[in-house]
Design an enzyme around this catalytic site. Structure first.
Site, PDB file in Angstrom:
ATOM      1  N   CYS A  44       4.005  -8.863 -20.905  1.00 34.89           N
ATOM      2  CA  CYS A  44       5.104  -8.347 -20.084  1.00 34.89           C
ATOM      3  C   CYS A  44       5.804  -7.173 -20.755  1.00 34.89           C
ATOM      4  CB  CYS A  44       6.099  -9.460 -19.783  1.00 34.89           C
ATOM      5  SG  CYS A  44       7.524  -8.886 -18.858  1.00 34.89           S
ATOM      6  N   CYS A  49       4.954  -5.974 -17.102  1.00 37.89           N
ATOM      7  CA  CYS A  49       6.171  -5.748 -16.293  1.00 37.89           C
ATOM      8  C   CYS A  49       7.041  -4.581 -16.742  1.00 37.89           C
ATOM      9  CB  CYS A  49       7.048  -7.007 -16.297  1.00 37.89           C
ATOM     10  SG  CYS A  49       6.197  -8.545 -16.617  1.00 37.89           S
ATOM     11  N   LYS A  52       5.352  -1.107 -16.858  1.00 35.93           N
ATOM     12  CA  LYS A  52       4.996  -0.861 -15.459  1.00 35.93           C
ATOM     13  C   LYS A  52       6.216  -0.383 -14.670  1.00 35.93           C
ATOM     14  CE  LYS A  52       5.816  -3.673 -12.605  1.00 35.93           C
ATOM     15  NZ  LYS A  52       5.069  -4.873 -12.296  1.00 35.93           N
ATOM     16  N   TYR A 178      -1.532  -7.549  -7.380  1.00 39.31           N
ATOM     17  CA  TYR A 178      -0.316  -6.878  -7.825  1.00 39.31           C
ATOM     18  C   TYR A 178      -0.639  -5.604  -8.609  1.00 39.31           C
ATOM     19  CZ  TYR A 178       2.598 -11.203  -7.455  1.00 39.31           C
ATOM     20  OH  TYR A 178       3.291 -12.299  -7.053  1.00 39.31           O
ATOM     21  N   GLU A 182       0.217  -1.781  -7.509  1.00 39.17           N
ATOM     22  CA  GLU A 182       1.309  -1.132  -8.244  1.00 39.17           C
ATOM     23  C   GLU A 182       0.832   0.151  -8.935  1.00 39.17           C
ATOM     24  OE1 GLU A 182       2.971  -4.276 -10.667  1.00 39.17           O
ATOM     25  OE2 GLU A 182       4.239  -4.950  -9.007  1.00 39.17           O
ATOM     26  N   HIS A 437      27.705  -3.770   5.505  1.00 42.76           N
ATOM     27  CA  HIS A 437      27.320  -2.645   6.328  1.00 42.76           C
ATOM     28  C   HIS A 437      27.692  -1.317   5.681  1.00 42.76           C
ATOM     29  CE1 HIS A 437      26.122  -0.844  10.085  1.00 42.76           C
ATOM     30  NE2 HIS A 437      27.243  -0.136  10.115  1.00 42.76           N
ATOM     31  N   GLU A 442      21.470  -6.343   5.293  1.00 36.72           N
ATOM     32  CA  GLU A 442      22.231  -7.039   6.342  1.00 36.72           C
ATOM     33  C   GLU A 442      21.331  -7.475   7.496  1.00 36.72           C
ATOM     34  OE1 GLU A 442      25.067  -4.739   8.731  1.00 36.72           O
ATOM     35  OE2 GLU A 442      24.093  -2.910   8.065  1.00 36.72           O
TER      36      GLU A 442
HETATM   37  P1  NDP Z   1      -4.695 -10.683  -8.945  1.00 39.81           P
HETATM   38  O1  NDP Z   1      -5.392 -11.956  -9.176  1.00 39.81           O
HETATM   39  O2  NDP Z   1      -3.365 -10.651  -8.308  1.00 39.81           O
HETATM   40  O3  NDP Z   1      -5.640  -9.720  -8.061  1.00 39.81           O
HETATM   41  C1  NDP Z   1      -6.958  -9.473  -8.415  1.00 39.81           C
HETATM   42  C2  NDP Z   1      -7.585  -8.622  -7.337  1.00 39.81           C
HETATM   43  O4  NDP Z   1      -8.907  -8.286  -7.722  1.00 39.81           O
HETATM   44  C3  NDP Z   1      -7.683  -9.338  -6.011  1.00 39.81           C
HETATM   45  O5  NDP Z   1      -7.496  -8.406  -4.989  1.00 39.81           O
HETATM   46  C4  NDP Z   1      -9.114  -9.870  -6.018  1.00 39.81           C
HETATM   47  O6  NDP Z   1      -9.658  -9.977  -4.724  1.00 39.81           O
HETATM   48  C5  NDP Z   1      -9.825  -8.767  -6.755  1.00 39.81           C
HETATM   49  N1  NDP Z   1     -11.021  -9.219  -7.459  1.00 39.81           N
HETATM   50  C6  NDP Z   1     -11.137 -10.275  -8.287  1.00 39.81           C
HETATM   51  N2  NDP Z   1     -12.386 -10.368  -8.765  1.00 39.81           N
HETATM   52  C7  NDP Z   1     -13.080  -9.341  -8.226  1.00 39.81           C
HETATM   53  C8  NDP Z   1     -14.425  -8.912  -8.316  1.00 39.81           C
HETATM   54  N3  NDP Z   1     -15.315  -9.540  -9.077  1.00 39.81           N
HETATM   55  N4  NDP Z   1     -14.802  -7.828  -7.606  1.00 39.81           N
HETATM   56  C9  NDP Z   1     -13.917  -7.177  -6.818  1.00 39.81           C
HETATM   57  N5  NDP Z   1     -12.624  -7.542  -6.697  1.00 39.81           N
HETATM   58  C10 NDP Z   1     -12.210  -8.619  -7.391  1.00 39.81           C
HETATM   59  O7  NDP Z   1      -4.711  -9.986 -10.348  1.00 39.81           O
HETATM   60  P2  NDP Z   1      -4.008  -8.714 -10.933  1.00 39.81           P
HETATM   61  O8  NDP Z   1      -4.988  -8.184 -11.914  1.00 39.81           O
HETATM   62  O9  NDP Z   1      -3.529  -7.784  -9.871  1.00 39.81           O
HETATM   63  O10 NDP Z   1      -2.729  -9.316 -11.646  1.00 39.81           O
HETATM   64  C11 NDP Z   1      -2.884 -10.365 -12.599  1.00 39.81           C
HETATM   65  C12 NDP Z   1      -1.690 -11.282 -12.609  1.00 39.81           C
HETATM   66  O11 NDP Z   1      -0.583 -10.632 -13.146  1.00 39.81           O
HETATM   67  C13 NDP Z   1      -1.295 -11.764 -11.234  1.00 39.81           C
HETATM   68  O12 NDP Z   1      -1.712 -13.088 -11.082  1.00 39.81           O
HETATM   69  C14 NDP Z   1       0.190 -11.660 -11.183  1.00 39.81           C
HETATM   70  O13 NDP Z   1       0.760 -12.932 -11.139  1.00 39.81           O
HETATM   71  C15 NDP Z   1       0.590 -10.972 -12.448  1.00 39.81           C
HETATM   72  N6  NDP Z   1       1.343  -9.764 -12.116  1.00 39.81           N
HETATM   73  C16 NDP Z   1       2.552  -9.845 -11.495  1.00 39.81           C
HETATM   74  C17 NDP Z   1       3.258  -8.715 -11.165  1.00 39.81           C
HETATM   75  C18 NDP Z   1       4.558  -8.807 -10.449  1.00 39.81           C
HETATM   76  O14 NDP Z   1       5.137  -9.887 -10.375  1.00 39.81           O
HETATM   77  N7  NDP Z   1       5.078  -7.713  -9.878  1.00 39.81           N
HETATM   78  C19 NDP Z   1       2.748  -7.382 -11.494  1.00 39.81           C
HETATM   79  C20 NDP Z   1       1.459  -7.403 -12.113  1.00 39.81           C
HETATM   80  C21 NDP Z   1       0.805  -8.554 -12.414  1.00 39.81           C
HETATM   81  P3  NDP Z   1      -9.425 -11.313  -3.834  1.00 39.81           P
HETATM   82  O15 NDP Z   1      -8.040 -11.216  -3.292  1.00 39.81           O
HETATM   83  O16 NDP Z   1     -10.483 -11.184  -2.798  1.00 39.81           O
HETATM   84  O17 NDP Z   1      -9.631 -12.459  -4.747  1.00 39.81           O
END
Ligand code: NDP
Length: 451
Positions: A44, A49, A52, A178, A182, A437, A442
């Site tokens: 983080c 976080c 980012k 995410y 982002e 407002h 709101e």
């Molecule tokens: P996520 O698990 O959120 O997303 C991974 C993405 O990659 C999904 O769209 C998934 O598709 C896709 N994917 C997974 N495997 C493959 C593959 N083999 N080929 C193609 N696409 C694939 O992971 P992130 O890396 O975005 O983030 C990791 C973690 O970090 C999250 O779980 C989140 O909790 C945390 N995070 C939180 C943030 C926040 O609160 N603002 C910001 C950044 C990270 P599908 O949906 O089809 O599985």
């Protein structure tokens, strides 16, 4: 009397969760050691976080300059310096590393630099030394995963994205979670032409469908190139600066940077977990009970390494609860209902509670209220952007089950709503609340028409 163990608690990993657990345990009077092999503050603070959000702030100025014209400003031609942004960001992260170290040492915990490995349930090897502890906490977080695709190593992960020497002009981002969404917003806001490739029909699986589709619409308006239902077939170098990416359907794209944002895996390898009998699941996540206790009674795990809800504040809550349980005479677990979260996309998302689909499945009869509107600011800025809000309400009890928003400050707005949902607020109570407002927020207390 001589103590049986060197420490009462040995924490592996000084990320958000590990630091909170260790600090609170020490405050409760426990003798605590924390091992960290990389950076204090974990993902983080170092490659998640915090940096980012700093990059997100940087990326928002472009819009602000453009919007200013409608308000009478003539902002000229601002220029942007990526190296300066990264250097300033690095300086702030370094400061935070120091803050985290002092949080631990100030509380009386000992920080040990190095890689820890369990030899038996009470013995840890680190840096050639052997240390014993009554309780062990595994708080090692997660690590980005990259699918096995030809040429995959031509791409980078979010770990490296924070340290790029140059700003990419034509980045291609793989993944619709995410991180993918982002970083797409960050690079776009800084002036890049962004392509995002996601295997599903629309990104952000697990979020309310209206939010997912509305965000996709808004991003297309801003000329993001979104490829849904698409996978990477192969990647090859075209020139020193260009990667040629072939999608599964044969489409060829070119990019000066490929960012894998395809998820993260629990960081559980090489810790000696198997040796001491700590059970993990297929993804490598440590299996724990509601008190974060693993299959070995004196070994606990919190945060992303347990793959529960992978969010910093959740890891912190788990760490605090564990310290209170073990050393504070107050056994407690974390309540995972109504955890709010934000996606710092452009525009951002804030969300808490159930999606409409989840609510229908669990409750059957639900009422839905929606509002889509042009934020007041854009009446003068001229920006073609709409905000969207949605409430999902249980028909029987009138309780608000979910609140979802896409639009400026969504994360800031939904944090307050999360308290209302946590208290079990009803739609009637939302309606009885006077709005502030003029704000976008709101709208959440003035929605009267069922969708
Ligand atoms: P996520 O698990 O959120 O997303 C991974 C993405 O990659 C999904 O769209 C998934 O598709 C896709 N994917 C997974 N495997 C493959 C593959 N083999 N080929 C193609 N696409 C694939 O992971 P992130 O890396 O975005 O983030 C990791 C973690 O970090 C999250 O779980 C989140 O909790 C945390 N995070 C939180 C943030 C926040 O609160 N603002 C910001 C950044 C990270 P599908 O949906 O089809 O599985």
């Amino acid at each position: 009397m001589a103590q049986k163990y060197d420490f009462d608690l040995f924490t592996i990993g000084a990320g958000s969760g590990g630091v909170r657990a260790s600090r609170i345990a020490a405050a409760h009077g426990a003798r605590v050691a924390v091992a960290e092999e990389r950076y204090l503050g974990g993902t983080c603070v170092n490659v998640g976080c915090i940096p980012k959000k700093l990059l997100v702030y940087a990326s928002e100025f472009g819009d602000a300059f453009a919007d200013a014209a409608g308000f009478g400003w003539a902002p000229g031609h601002p220029s942007f310096d990526w190296q300066k942004l990264i250097a300033n960001k690095d300086r702030e992260i370094e400061r935070l590393n120091g803050v985290y170290e002092r949080l631990l040492t100030g509380a009386g915990a000992r920080v040990i630099r190095g890689r820890a490995e369990l030899l038996d349930p009470h013995t840890i090897a680190i840096d050639g030394a052997r240390i014993t502890a009554n309780h062990v906490l595994v708080a090692t977080g997660g690590w980005p995963t990259v699918p096995q695709v030809a040429g995959a190593d031509l791409g980078i992960t979010s770990n490296e994205a924070f340290h790029l020497e140059r700003m990419p002009r034509r980045p291609l981002i793989v993944g619709g979670g995410y991180i993918g969404v982002e970083f797409a917003g960050i690079f776009h806001g800084l002036g890049a032409q962004v392509t995002l490739v996601h295997r599903g029909p629309v990104f952000l699986r697990g979020f309310d469908d209206d939010l997912r589709h509305t965000l996709a619409e808004e991003m297309r308006k801003r000329e993001f190139e979104l490829h849904f239902g698409a996978v990477i077939g192969k990647m090859e170098p075209k020139s020193a600066d260009v990667v040629r990416v072939t999608l599964g359907d044969g489409t060829v794209l070119e990019a000066d940077l490929v960012l894998w944002a395809t998820g993260r895996s629990p960081n559980s390898n090489g810790l000696g977990l198997e040796r001491v009998g700590v059970a993990t699941d297929r993804s490598g996540a440590v299996i724990v009970n509601e008190y974060s206790q693993s299959s070995v009674p004196n070994i606990y795990a919190i945060g992303d390494v347990t793959n529960r809800r992978n969010l910093t504040p959740v890891a912190i809550a788990e760490g605090h609860a564990l310290a209170d349980t073990l050393f504070g005479g107050r056994p407690r677990s974390v309540d995972y209902d109504n955890i709010p979260s934000a996606v710092f996309s452009q525009p951002p998302i804030g969300t808490v509670g159930l999606t409409e689909a989840e609510a229908r499945e669990r409750y059957g009869g639900v009422d839905v209220y929606k509002s889509a509107f042009r934020p007041l600011k854009h009446t003068l800025s001229g920006r073609d952007e709409r905000a969207f809000m949605k409430l999902v309400v249980d028909q029987k009890s009138g309780r608000v089950l979910g609140a979802h928003m896409l639009g400026p400050d969504a994360g800031e707005i939904v944090q307050g709503l999360a308290i209302a949902l946590k208290c079990g607020a009803t739609k009637a109570q939302f309606d009885a609340t006077i709005g502030i407002h003029p704000t976008a927020a709101e709208e959440f207390v003035t929605m009267r028409e069922k969708a």
